[in-house]
Design a protein around this motif. Structure first.
Motif, PDB file in Angstrom:
ATOM      1  N   GLU A  40       0.422  -1.078   0.132  1.00 31.83           N
ATOM      2  CA  GLU A  40      -0.387   0.210  -0.011  1.00 31.83           C
ATOM      3  C   GLU A  40       1.206   1.299   0.301  1.00 31.83           C
ATOM      4  OE1 GLU A  40      -3.830   2.434   2.425  1.00 31.83           O
ATOM      5  OE2 GLU A  40      -2.970  -0.399   2.847  1.00 31.83           O
ATOM      6  N   LYS A  41       0.798   2.409  -0.691  1.00 26.02           N
ATOM      7  CA  LYS A  41       1.645   2.951  -0.790  1.00 26.02           C
ATOM      8  C   LYS A  41       0.643   4.462  -0.330  1.00 26.02           C
ATOM      9  CE  LYS A  41       4.340   1.308  -3.970  1.00 26.02           C
ATOM     10  NZ  LYS A  41       4.500   1.677  -6.000  1.00 26.02           N
ATOM     11  N   ALA A  42       1.208   5.455  -0.518  1.00 21.78           N
ATOM     12  CA  ALA A  42       0.208   6.972  -0.219  1.00 21.78           C
ATOM     13  C   ALA A  42       1.435   7.881  -0.527  1.00 21.78           C
ATOM     14  CB  ALA A  42       0.119   7.229   0.884  1.00 21.78           C
ATOM     15  N   ALA A  43       1.158   9.352  -1.549  1.00 16.80           N
ATOM     16  CA  ALA A  43       1.985  10.892  -1.691  1.00 16.80           C
ATOM     17  C   ALA A  43       1.628  11.267  -0.627  1.00 16.80           C
ATOM     18  CB  ALA A  43       1.289  10.432  -3.489  1.00 16.80           C
ATOM     19  N   ASP A  48       3.004  15.940   8.621  1.00 17.46           N
ATOM     20  CA  ASP A  48       1.787  15.221   8.842  1.00 17.46           C
ATOM     21  C   ASP A  48       0.663  14.182   8.276  1.00 17.46           C
ATOM     22  OD1 ASP A  48       1.976  16.078  11.012  1.00 17.46           O
ATOM     23  OD2 ASP A  48       0.347  18.102  10.168  1.00 17.46           O
ATOM     24  N   ALA A  49       0.774  14.101   7.126  1.00 23.57           N
ATOM     25  CA  ALA A  49      -0.078  12.852   5.771  1.00 23.57           C
ATOM     26  C   ALA A  49       0.496  11.443   5.592  1.00 23.57           C
ATOM     27  CB  ALA A  49      -0.480  13.933   4.288  1.00 23.57           C
ATOM     28  N   MET A  50       2.006  11.437   6.081  1.00 24.68           N
ATOM     29  CA  MET A  50       3.317  10.332   6.068  1.00 24.68           C
ATOM     30  C   MET A  50       2.701   9.915   7.243  1.00 24.68           C
ATOM     31  SD  MET A  50       6.975  10.095   5.872  1.00 24.68           S
ATOM     32  CE  MET A  50       7.332  10.608   7.426  1.00 24.68           C
ATOM     33  N   LEU A  51       2.791  10.855   8.249  1.00 26.61           N
ATOM     34  CA  LEU A  51       2.687  10.633   9.524  1.00 26.61           C
ATOM     35  C   LEU A  51       0.900  10.110   9.620  1.00 26.61           C
ATOM     36  CD1 LEU A  51       4.262  13.425  11.716  1.00 26.61           C
ATOM     37  CD2 LEU A  51       5.596  11.084  11.142  1.00 26.61           C
ATOM     38  N   SER A  52      -0.132   9.978   9.768  1.00 24.58           N
ATOM     39  CA  SER A  52      -1.177   9.566   9.119  1.00 24.58           C
ATOM     40  C   SER A  52      -0.872   8.205   8.831  1.00 24.58           C
ATOM     41  CB  SER A  52      -2.253  10.989   8.686  1.00 24.58           C
ATOM     42  OG  SER A  52      -3.340   9.982   8.382  1.00 24.58           O
ATOM     43  N   PHE A  53      -0.520   8.127   7.525  1.00 26.40           N
ATOM     44  CA  PHE A  53      -0.125   6.615   7.015  1.00 26.40           C
ATOM     45  C   PHE A  53       0.734   5.846   7.970  1.00 26.40           C
ATOM     46  CE2 PHE A  53       1.978   3.783   4.275  1.00 26.40           C
ATOM     47  CZ  PHE A  53       0.524   2.973   3.384  1.00 26.40           C
ATOM     48  N   LEU A  54       1.619   6.235   8.353  1.00 23.17           N
ATOM     49  CA  LEU A  54       1.816   5.307  10.208  1.00 23.17           C
ATOM     50  C   LEU A  54       1.225   5.268  10.497  1.00 23.17           C
ATOM     51  CD1 LEU A  54       5.772   7.677   9.405  1.00 23.17           C
ATOM     52  CD2 LEU A  54       5.126   5.028   9.229  1.00 23.17           C
ATOM     53  N   ARG A  55       0.268   5.958  11.064  1.00 23.92           N
ATOM     54  CA  ARG A  55      -0.799   5.642  12.084  1.00 23.92           C
ATOM     55  C   ARG A  55      -1.335   4.552  11.539  1.00 23.92           C
ATOM     56  NH1 ARG A  55       0.628  11.120  12.471  1.00 23.92           N
ATOM     57  NH2 ARG A  55      -1.172  11.772  12.220  1.00 23.92           N
ATOM     58  N   ARG A  56      -2.532   4.744  10.747  1.00 22.51           N
ATOM     59  CA  ARG A  56      -3.031   3.729  10.176  1.00 22.51           C
ATOM     60  C   ARG A  56      -2.472   1.886  10.775  1.00 22.51           C
ATOM     61  NH1 ARG A  56      -3.750   5.335   4.405  1.00 22.51           N
ATOM     62  NH2 ARG A  56      -4.807   2.938   4.141  1.00 22.51           N
ATOM     63  N   PHE A  57      -1.496   1.531  10.736  1.00 27.28           N
ATOM     64  CA  PHE A  57      -0.502   0.446  10.688  1.00 27.28           C
ATOM     65  C   PHE A  57       0.011  -0.044  12.071  1.00 27.28           C
ATOM     66  CE2 PHE A  57      -0.337   1.434   6.219  1.00 27.28           C
ATOM     67  CZ  PHE A  57      -0.636   0.082   5.450  1.00 27.28           C
ATOM     68  N   GLY A  58       0.005   1.508  12.516  1.00 26.35           N
ATOM     69  CA  GLY A  58       0.133   0.665  14.599  1.00 26.35           C
ATOM     70  C   GLY A  58       1.188   1.888  14.982  1.00 26.35           C
ATOM     71  N   ALA A  68      12.211  15.094  14.608  1.00 30.73           N
ATOM     72  CA  ALA A  68      12.819  15.742  14.607  1.00 30.73           C
ATOM     73  C   ALA A  68      12.119  17.108  14.389  1.00 30.73           C
ATOM     74  CB  ALA A  68      14.357  15.274  14.763  1.00 30.73           C
ATOM     75  N   ARG A  69      12.046  17.945  14.547  1.00 34.86           N
ATOM     76  CA  ARG A  69      11.193  19.113  13.653  1.00 34.86           C
ATOM     77  C   ARG A  69      12.053  20.385  14.568  1.00 34.86           C
ATOM     78  NH1 ARG A  69       5.120  19.265  13.129  1.00 34.86           N
ATOM     79  NH2 ARG A  69       4.884  17.226  13.147  1.00 34.86           N
ATOM     80  N   ASP A  70      12.405  20.570  13.061  1.00 32.04           N
ATOM     81  CA  ASP A  70      13.571  22.768  13.358  1.00 32.04           C
ATOM     82  C   ASP A  70      12.445  23.302  13.697  1.00 32.04           C
ATOM     83  OD1 ASP A  70      15.689  23.998  13.207  1.00 32.04           O
ATOM     84  OD2 ASP A  70      15.599  24.142  11.009  1.00 32.04           O
TER      85      ASP A  70
END
Length: 72
Positions: A40-43, A48-58, A68-70
């Motif tokens: 499964e992929k997401a652009a 925040d959209a990338m982190l949301s995708f990660l959360r979908r997989f636990g 780390a945020r600058d």
């Protein structure tokens, strides 16, 4: 599709790609993330959209050591 949370001992693999697009005198970064086990992929344009995708997989993304945020 929401995926159930996985135990912390389970290996979960993601492939993340970033590239820069140029238009006239401006550029922006784009990305794509892929869950290796399911394909499964997401652009995304925003982290925040990338982190949301990660959360979908636990994957817990609220750990301050994970991202780390600058702030400067």
């Amino acid at each position: 599709m929401d995926h159930p949370a996985m135990p912390s001992s389970t290996l979960v693999t993601f492939v993340v790609r970033f590239w820069r697009e140029t238009s006239a005198d401006e550029y922006r970064w784009r990305g794509q993330i892929e869950h290796a086990q399911s394909g499964e992929k997401a652009a995304f344009l925003e982290m925040d959209a990338m982190l949301s995708f990660l959360r979908r997989f636990g994957v817990e993304t609220r750990d301050p050591g994970l991202v780390a945020r600058d702030e400067g």
